[in-house]
Write a protein that holds these residues in place. Structure first.
Motif, PDB file in Angstrom:
ATOM      1  N   TRP A 186       8.793  59.880 -14.142  1.00  0.00           N
ATOM      2  CA  TRP A 186       8.588  58.772 -13.195  1.00  0.00           C
ATOM      3  C   TRP A 186       9.931  58.251 -12.693  1.00  0.00           C
ATOM      4  CZ3 TRP A 186       4.222  54.855 -14.908  1.00  0.00           C
ATOM      5  CH2 TRP A 186       3.021  55.580 -15.083  1.00  0.00           C
ATOM      6  N   VAL A 187      10.955  58.340 -13.543  1.00  0.00           N
ATOM      7  CA  VAL A 187      12.285  57.881 -13.125  1.00  0.00           C
ATOM      8  C   VAL A 187      13.341  58.935 -13.462  1.00  0.00           C
ATOM      9  CG1 VAL A 187      11.797  55.400 -13.367  1.00  0.00           C
ATOM     10  CG2 VAL A 187      12.721  56.662 -15.320  1.00  0.00           C
ATOM     11  N   GLU A 188      14.382  58.945 -12.643  1.00  0.00           N
ATOM     12  CA  GLU A 188      15.564  59.777 -12.851  1.00  0.00           C
ATOM     13  C   GLU A 188      16.760  58.837 -12.941  1.00  0.00           C
ATOM     14  OE1 GLU A 188      16.516  63.002 -12.843  1.00  0.00           O
ATOM     15  OE2 GLU A 188      14.460  63.758 -12.732  1.00  0.00           O
ATOM     16  N   VAL A 189      17.764  59.211 -13.716  1.00  0.00           N
ATOM     17  CA  VAL A 189      19.003  58.426 -13.691  1.00  0.00           C
ATOM     18  C   VAL A 189      19.769  58.819 -12.430  1.00  0.00           C
ATOM     19  CG1 VAL A 189      21.190  57.969 -14.850  1.00  0.00           C
ATOM     20  CG2 VAL A 189      19.104  58.272 -16.198  1.00  0.00           C
ATOM     21  N   GLN A 190      20.016  57.863 -11.557  1.00  0.00           N
ATOM     22  CA  GLN A 190      20.800  58.147 -10.339  1.00  0.00           C
ATOM     23  C   GLN A 190      21.358  56.846  -9.783  1.00  0.00           C
ATOM     24  OE1 GLN A 190      18.742  59.950  -6.892  1.00  0.00           O
ATOM     25  NE2 GLN A 190      20.545  61.243  -6.605  1.00  0.00           N
ATOM     26  N   ASP A 191      22.656  56.843  -9.553  1.00  0.00           N
ATOM     27  CA  ASP A 191      23.299  55.631  -9.046  1.00  0.00           C
ATOM     28  C   ASP A 191      22.723  55.242  -7.682  1.00  0.00           C
ATOM     29  OD1 ASP A 191      25.793  53.778  -9.225  1.00  0.00           O
ATOM     30  OD2 ASP A 191      25.790  54.592  -7.190  1.00  0.00           O
ATOM     31  N   VAL A 192      22.680  53.929  -7.422  1.00  0.00           N
ATOM     32  CA  VAL A 192      22.075  53.444  -6.171  1.00  0.00           C
ATOM     33  C   VAL A 192      22.811  54.001  -4.949  1.00  0.00           C
ATOM     34  CG1 VAL A 192      23.393  51.261  -6.185  1.00  0.00           C
ATOM     35  CG2 VAL A 192      21.225  51.384  -4.970  1.00  0.00           C
ATOM     36  N   ALA A 193      24.143  54.194  -5.043  1.00  0.00           N
ATOM     37  CA  ALA A 193      24.879  54.714  -3.887  1.00  0.00           C
ATOM     38  C   ALA A 193      24.541  56.182  -3.649  1.00  0.00           C
ATOM     39  CB  ALA A 193      26.381  54.551  -4.105  1.00  0.00           C
ATOM     40  N   SER A 194      24.307  56.911  -4.722  1.00  0.00           N
ATOM     41  CA  SER A 194      23.899  58.315  -4.581  1.00  0.00           C
ATOM     42  C   SER A 194      22.519  58.376  -3.915  1.00  0.00           C
ATOM     43  CB  SER A 194      23.898  58.936  -5.971  1.00  0.00           C
ATOM     44  OG  SER A 194      23.474  60.255  -5.930  1.00  0.00           O
ATOM     45  N   GLN A 195      21.661  57.433  -4.264  1.00  0.00           N
ATOM     46  CA  GLN A 195      20.334  57.364  -3.634  1.00  0.00           C
ATOM     47  C   GLN A 195      20.480  57.022  -2.156  1.00  0.00           C
ATOM     48  OE1 GLN A 195      17.244  55.230  -5.880  1.00  0.00           O
ATOM     49  NE2 GLN A 195      18.618  55.175  -7.627  1.00  0.00           N
ATOM     50  N   ALA A 196      21.437  56.128  -1.855  1.00  0.00           N
ATOM     51  CA  ALA A 196      21.649  55.765  -0.450  1.00  0.00           C
ATOM     52  C   ALA A 196      22.148  56.974   0.341  1.00  0.00           C
ATOM     53  CB  ALA A 196      22.650  54.612  -0.357  1.00  0.00           C
ATOM     54  N   ALA A 197      23.012  57.776  -0.283  1.00  0.00           N
ATOM     55  CA  ALA A 197      23.537  58.957   0.413  1.00  0.00           C
ATOM     56  C   ALA A 197      22.410  59.944   0.695  1.00  0.00           C
ATOM     57  CB  ALA A 197      24.639  59.609  -0.419  1.00  0.00           C
ATOM     58  N   ALA A 198      21.482  60.096  -0.252  1.00  0.00           N
ATOM     59  CA  ALA A 198      20.346  61.007  -0.031  1.00  0.00           C
ATOM     60  C   ALA A 198      19.444  60.425   1.065  1.00  0.00           C
ATOM     61  CB  ALA A 198      19.572  61.208  -1.324  1.00  0.00           C
ATOM     62  N   ALA A 199      19.213  59.100   1.035  1.00  0.00           N
ATOM     63  CA  ALA A 199      18.356  58.471   2.052  1.00  0.00           C
ATOM     64  C   ALA A 199      18.979  58.609   3.441  1.00  0.00           C
ATOM     65  CB  ALA A 199      18.143  56.995   1.718  1.00  0.00           C
ATOM     66  N   PHE A 200      20.309  58.534   3.484  1.00  0.00           N
ATOM     67  CA  PHE A 200      21.069  58.632   4.744  1.00  0.00           C
ATOM     68  C   PHE A 200      20.774  59.964   5.458  1.00  0.00           C
ATOM     69  CE2 PHE A 200      25.077  60.106   6.680  1.00  0.00           C
ATOM     70  CZ  PHE A 200      25.373  59.063   7.556  1.00  0.00           C
ATOM     71  N   ALA A 201      20.469  61.004   4.660  1.00  0.00           N
ATOM     72  CA  ALA A 201      20.186  62.322   5.247  1.00  0.00           C
ATOM     73  C   ALA A 201      18.875  62.307   6.032  1.00  0.00           C
ATOM     74  CB  ALA A 201      20.124  63.377   4.145  1.00  0.00           C
ATOM     75  N   GLY A 202      17.967  61.369   5.706  1.00  0.00           N
ATOM     76  CA  GLY A 202      16.719  61.228   6.467  1.00  0.00           C
ATOM     77  C   GLY A 202      15.793  62.426   6.350  1.00  0.00           C
ATOM     78  N   ALA A 203      15.697  63.024   5.158  1.00  0.00           N
ATOM     79  CA  ALA A 203      14.787  64.175   4.983  1.00  0.00           C
ATOM     80  C   ALA A 203      13.344  63.716   5.207  1.00  0.00           C
ATOM     81  CB  ALA A 203      14.949  64.756   3.588  1.00  0.00           C
ATOM     82  N   ARG A 204      12.578  64.503   5.968  1.00  0.00           N
ATOM     83  CA  ARG A 204      11.205  64.105   6.298  1.00  0.00           C
ATOM     84  C   ARG A 204      10.207  65.135   5.782  1.00  0.00           C
ATOM     85  NH1 ARG A 204      14.209  62.487  11.025  1.00  0.00           N
ATOM     86  NH2 ARG A 204      14.066  64.590  11.856  1.00  0.00           N
ATOM     87  N   PRO A 205       8.965  64.698   5.508  1.00  0.00           N
ATOM     88  CA  PRO A 205       7.944  65.646   5.052  1.00  0.00           C
ATOM     89  C   PRO A 205       7.832  66.821   6.027  1.00  0.00           C
ATOM     90  CG  PRO A 205       7.118  63.392   4.902  1.00  0.00           C
ATOM     91  CD  PRO A 205       8.444  63.318   5.592  1.00  0.00           C
ATOM     92  N   GLY A 206       7.702  68.006   5.457  1.00  0.00           N
ATOM     93  CA  GLY A 206       7.503  69.193   6.293  1.00  0.00           C
ATOM     94  C   GLY A 206       8.784  69.881   6.711  1.00  0.00           C
ATOM     95  N   GLU A 207       9.940  69.267   6.426  1.00  0.00           N
ATOM     96  CA  GLU A 207      11.196  69.891   6.871  1.00  0.00           C
ATOM     97  C   GLU A 207      11.608  71.034   5.939  1.00  0.00           C
ATOM     98  OE1 GLU A 207      13.763  67.022   9.631  1.00  0.00           O
ATOM     99  OE2 GLU A 207      14.068  66.636   7.500  1.00  0.00           O
ATOM    100  N   ARG A 208      12.511  71.849   6.485  1.00  0.00           N
ATOM    101  CA  ARG A 208      13.111  72.923   5.695  1.00  0.00           C
ATOM    102  C   ARG A 208      14.547  72.479   5.388  1.00  0.00           C
ATOM    103  NH1 ARG A 208      13.341  78.422   4.750  1.00  0.00           N
ATOM    104  NH2 ARG A 208      15.151  79.318   5.812  1.00  0.00           N
ATOM    105  N   VAL A 209      14.819  72.297   4.085  1.00  0.00           N
ATOM    106  CA  VAL A 209      16.085  71.662   3.665  1.00  0.00           C
ATOM    107  C   VAL A 209      16.851  72.580   2.719  1.00  0.00           C
ATOM    108  CG1 VAL A 209      17.025  69.694   2.376  1.00  0.00           C
ATOM    109  CG2 VAL A 209      15.112  69.338   3.942  1.00  0.00           C
ATOM    110  N   LEU A 210      18.149  72.676   2.943  1.00  0.00           N
ATOM    111  CA  LEU A 210      19.022  73.433   2.032  1.00  0.00           C
ATOM    112  C   LEU A 210      19.998  72.470   1.370  1.00  0.00           C
ATOM    113  CD1 LEU A 210      20.306  76.111   0.952  1.00  0.00           C
ATOM    114  CD2 LEU A 210      21.704  76.156   3.040  1.00  0.00           C
ATOM    115  N   ASP A 211      19.960  72.410   0.034  1.00  0.00           N
ATOM    116  CA  ASP A 211      20.980  71.655  -0.701  1.00  0.00           C
ATOM    117  C   ASP A 211      22.056  72.677  -1.049  1.00  0.00           C
ATOM    118  OD1 ASP A 211      22.555  70.158  -2.309  1.00  0.00           O
ATOM    119  OD2 ASP A 211      20.995  69.530  -3.702  1.00  0.00           O
TER     120      ASP A 211
END
Ligand SMILES: C[S@@+](CC[C@H](N)C(=O)[O-])C[C@H]1O[C@@H](n2cnc3c(N)ncnc32)[C@H](O)[C@@H]1O
Length: 407
Positions: free
Chosen positions: A215-240
């Motif tokens: 239910w939870v992962e350890v992740q700093d709030v700024a790291s979460q903000a950086a992931a949110a900044f990418a704006g990944a949307r349902p249905g997309e094809r994403v490469l990390d």
């Protein structure tokens, strides 16, 4: 262990450390060799060791001008003097540190009287000599506060995994098992509605149901903000593209609500070994690549996230050992790799798609300077940059979102 024995253990561990050596491995070997130490002892010793490393230079002041001399004892003594009477702990009793020498008493008195205000900049701010000018260039009037922030402990943040739970469910489940947390956000930047900050009981986190059930992962709030900044949307094809342990890949998969495709790549696939079990726990579908991204995948991804290898300076509160081994040569090596990563990752973005370049660095050389060196002739345009420091409430982070022009 007695409080004094913990101090002596911290001194021994610090004396076995040298700049450039990762402290986490030393702590593991100490635990293996001292199995009598309980979990409370181990946590208290690790806290002492990391507190000492965060302020390695200033804690030795006014010893040797460069603050390098005297090893662990001077630092642990200075820490002990901040919270009580060190004479009682440095008693020479069994397992306790030896009694104070006259010279140590004089030095403590001098510290108390003069403070570290008059120490040279880098010493007072606990950085290697060459770094304050780079922080000043990157952070202007905030530089002093940013450097100072790295001398303090970092909080533990969690990301609620939307694939399995809502924040209020996770909060209730954690609280029922003694782990208290509260929603947290950053001062400026994307919203982080799934971010929680542990306020007490953090030692029980990894045995709490909410953690074990993903239910939870350890992740700093700024790291979460950086992931949110990418704006990944349902249905997309994403490469990390630099997936490592998969923290960002998991956040991207959660943001996509389990719809679409997340492919994980790392130049060293062994670094992704934790990703399959973490993804299974989180209920996320993430496909790690066993080798290079195939040429056939060029220009095919809606989003390529490049979380490049970096100094980690934005996370030096958590890994303070790293700042003491960092050198101008190391920075030059990193910036070369970062430029290569940007250029190689870019090839996989489809026309009109996004490339997000991110680091957990506070140094402009690794951040905007890399993006500006990449842009000319690349076919990409800079859409937005995100610059976070601990003053915003989380780790230091940089992210740039670039959009690829039409084919
Ligand atoms: C900052 S870490 C990634 C952290 C990870 N994204 C996370 O959120 O947990 C950087 C990763 O980049 C990888 N790396 C280094 N050079 C690379 C390259 N040229 N291409 C792809 N990955 C690279 C490293 O092996 C390392 O795992």
């Amino acid at each position: 262990m007695t409080p004094a024995a913990r101090l002596q253990a911290a001194i021994d561990i610090l004396d076995a450390w040298a700049p450039g050596r990762p402290m986490d491995r030393l702590l593991v070997s100490w635990r293996r060799a001292n199995r009598y130490a309980g979990s409370g002892d181990r946590a208290a010793i690790a806290d002492l060791v990391y507190d000492a490393l965060r302020r390695w230079r200033s804690l030795a002041w006014p010893a040797a001008g460069e603050g390098a001399g005297d090893g662990g004892r001077a630092r642990i003594l200075a820490l002990a003097a901040e919270t009580g009477d060190p004479e009682a702990l440095f008693s020479g009793a069994r397992h306790a540190p030896a009694p104070l020498t006259e010279h140590e008493r004089e030095r403590l008195a001098e510290r108390a009287e003069r403070g570290v205000i008059e120490a040279p900049d880098a010493l007072r701010l606990d950085l290697p000599d060459w770094l304050p000018p780079l922080f000043r260039a990157a952070h202007g009037p905030n530089a002093e506060a940013v450097m100072d922030s790295l001398r303090r402990r970092a909080p533990v943040d969690l990301r609620v995994n939307r694939l399995k739970a809502r924040p209020e469910q996770a909060l209730a489940s954690l609280a029922a098992q003694g782990v208290l947390a509260a929603p947290v956000s950053i001062a400026s930047g994307p919203a982080t509605p799934d971010a929680l900050r542990v306020t007490s009981g953090g030692r029980g986190l990894k045995s709490a149901d909410a953690y074990l059930q993903g239910w939870v992962e350890v992740q700093d709030v700024a790291s979460q903000a950086a992931a949110a900044f990418a704006g990944a949307r349902p249905g997309e094809r994403v490469l990390d593209y630099c997936a490592g342990g998969g923290g960002k890949a998991l956040a991207l998969a959660a943001a996509m609500g389990g719809e679409g495709e997340v492919i994980a790549h790392d130049v060293d696939p062994a670094r992704m070994q934790d990703l399959p079990p973490r993804a299974a726990r989180a209920g996320a579908r993430i496909a790690p690549l066993p080798g290079p991204v195939p040429d056939s995948a060029k220009a095919s991804f809606d989003l390529v996230f490049a979380d490049a290898p970096c100094s980690g300076s934005g996370a030096w509160r958590r890994n303070p050992d790293a700042k003491w081994g960092f050198s101008p040569e190391g920075l030059a090596r990193l910036t070369r790799v970062q430029s290569q990563v940007l250029a190689s990752a870019a090839a996989f973005v489809r026309p009109g798609g996004r490339l997000v370049y991110a680091t957990c660095s506070l140094l402009e050389e690794e951040n905007g300077a890399r993006v500006r060196a990449f842009l000319p002739g690349s076919g990409f345009e800079l859409s937005e940059e995100l610059r976070l420091t601990p003053l915003d409430g989380g780790d230091g982070f940089y992210a740039a979102r670039l959009v690829r022009g039409p084919a």
